[in-house]
Design an enzyme around this catalytic site. Sequence first.
Site, short mmCIF file in Angstrom:
data_model
loop_
_atom_site.label_atom_id
_atom_site.label_comp_id
_atom_site.label_asym_id
_atom_site.label_seq_id
_atom_site.Cartn_x
_atom_site.Cartn_y
_atom_site.Cartn_z
N TYR A 35 0.89 -1.11 -0.11
CA TYR A 35 0.10 0.16 0.07
C TYR A 35 0.87 1.44 0.00
CZ TYR A 35 -4.01 2.92 1.59
OH TYR A 35 -4.80 3.93 1.76
N LYS A 80 0.69 4.17 -3.06
CA LYS A 80 0.34 5.29 -2.49
C LYS A 80 1.50 6.29 -2.95
CE LYS A 80 -3.85 4.86 -1.45
NZ LYS A 80 -5.30 5.50 -2.02
N1 CAA Z 1 6.34 -0.72 14.58
C1 CAA Z 1 6.71 -1.46 15.10
N2 CAA Z 1 6.59 -2.82 15.48
C2 CAA Z 1 5.25 -3.06 15.29
C3 CAA Z 1 4.37 -2.14 14.76
C4 CAA Z 1 4.65 -0.91 14.33
N3 CAA Z 1 4.21 0.14 13.67
N4 CAA Z 1 3.10 -2.71 14.58
C5 CAA Z 1 3.04 -3.72 14.89
N5 CAA Z 1 4.49 -3.99 15.48
C6 CAA Z 1 5.02 -5.25 16.03
C7 CAA Z 1 4.01 -5.97 17.08
O1 CAA Z 1 4.18 -5.12 18.52
C8 CAA Z 1 4.48 -7.46 17.04
O2 CAA Z 1 5.72 -7.27 17.82
P1 CAA Z 1 5.84 -8.64 18.87
O3 CAA Z 1 5.78 -9.86 18.00
O4 CAA Z 1 7.28 -8.35 19.37
O5 CAA Z 1 4.82 -8.49 19.93
C9 CAA Z 1 4.77 -7.51 15.81
O6 CAA Z 1 5.21 -6.36 15.06
C10 CAA Z 1 3.53 -8.54 15.05
O7 CAA Z 1 2.59 -7.58 14.95
P2 CAA Z 1 1.24 -8.02 14.86
O8 CAA Z 1 0.86 -9.08 16.03
O9 CAA Z 1 0.01 -6.94 14.67
O10 CAA Z 1 1.44 -8.88 13.68
P3 CAA Z 1 0.08 -9.46 12.52
O11 CAA Z 1 1.10 -10.20 11.65
O12 CAA Z 1 -0.87 -10.09 13.30
O13 CAA Z 1 -0.36 -8.07 12.04
C11 CAA Z 1 -0.40 -6.32 10.74
C12 CAA Z 1 0.56 -7.34 11.16
C13 CAA Z 1 -1.35 -6.73 9.64
C14 CAA Z 1 0.47 -5.37 9.81
C15 CAA Z 1 -1.07 -5.30 11.75
O14 CAA Z 1 -0.10 -5.04 12.59
C16 CAA Z 1 -1.94 -4.23 11.44
O15 CAA Z 1 -3.01 -4.49 10.78
N6 CAA Z 1 -1.42 -3.18 11.30
C17 CAA Z 1 -1.93 -1.87 10.76
C18 CAA Z 1 -1.70 -1.49 9.57
C19 CAA Z 1 -2.21 -0.13 9.22
O16 CAA Z 1 -2.27 0.76 9.81
N7 CAA Z 1 -2.94 -0.24 7.95
C20 CAA Z 1 -3.82 1.02 7.77
C21 CAA Z 1 -4.99 0.59 7.10
S1 CAA Z 1 -5.87 2.15 6.73
C22 CAA Z 1 -5.19 2.71 5.53
O17 CAA Z 1 -4.13 2.21 4.92
C23 CAA Z 1 -5.71 3.93 4.95
C24 CAA Z 1 -4.74 5.09 5.03
O18 CAA Z 1 -4.41 5.53 3.98
C25 CAA Z 1 -4.34 5.74 6.14
#
Ligand code: CAA
Length: 240
Positions: free
Chosen positions: A147, A151
Amino acid sequence: MSRVAIVTGGTRGIGEAISLALQELGYTVAANYAGNEEKAKAFTEKTGIAAFKWDVGDHQACLDGVAQVTDALGPVDIVVNNAGITRDGVLAKMSFDDWNEVMRINLGGCFNMSKATFGGMRERGWGRIVNIGSINGQAGQYGQVNYAAAKSGIHGFTKALAQEGAKSGITVNAIAPGYIDTDMVAAVPAAVLEKIVAKIPVGRLGQAHEIARGVAFLCSEDGGFVTGSTLSINGGQHMY
Ligand code: CAA
């Protein structure tokens, strides 16, 4: 005769708000959508705005879709490339399909729709293209290499096409929304979203109409001297 605008992904979320804002400006709006028939039907009944179904990631479908809108409503002078999807996941878990679909729809859609409309705008000496980028294309985001790349590409695409359109009265701009209260953002896990909102200086998600007002300005007659720009609407989450 009023100018005709196409808003891709224009029946839901930010796109719906943009369709309404352009209608309010006096434009005849065609709202494109990809799949949600029920929502599109309800949208047309509520707003009187015609909805047209095609996949913006499909080049030929865009050429055909624009031809269909032109036949129904007239030549297209305004395009808002808003349609987009997420397929979030860390790189280790992201499939090639997750990468490719996001590039095909989010970035490919901008190319396909611009290609289908730019020539006509140039012939008529007037046009507006607004591409919806993202804060995550500017700053990157964990779990979004697909993404963020698409973008970010939109922001480069915008500046390049702006140079090509300038002499023909065509402006090309981008809006970079932050986190807006839509279905897409609601799909972010609650605990993750809470941390993101905590980092937004204004302390809340944005509203779709707050993006739409920016788009309306860029599409207006008054916006004629603004081209190649990116308007960030993100509650102060990313300033540069
Ligand atoms: N920075 C550093 N570490 C991070 C982090 C970040 N931002 N986010 C997650 N982590 C870490 C977690 O703490 C975790 O660490 P541990 O294993 O040590 O606990 C590890 O990464 C794994 O995280 P998850 O358990 O969340 O992993 P997952 O595989 O289940 O999910 C993910 C990963 C799908 C990316 C999920 O974190 C997520 O959905 N994140 C949000 C992503 C996001 O912001 N998307 C925006 C969508 S809306 C949009 O895009 C519109 C727009 O234009 C703004």
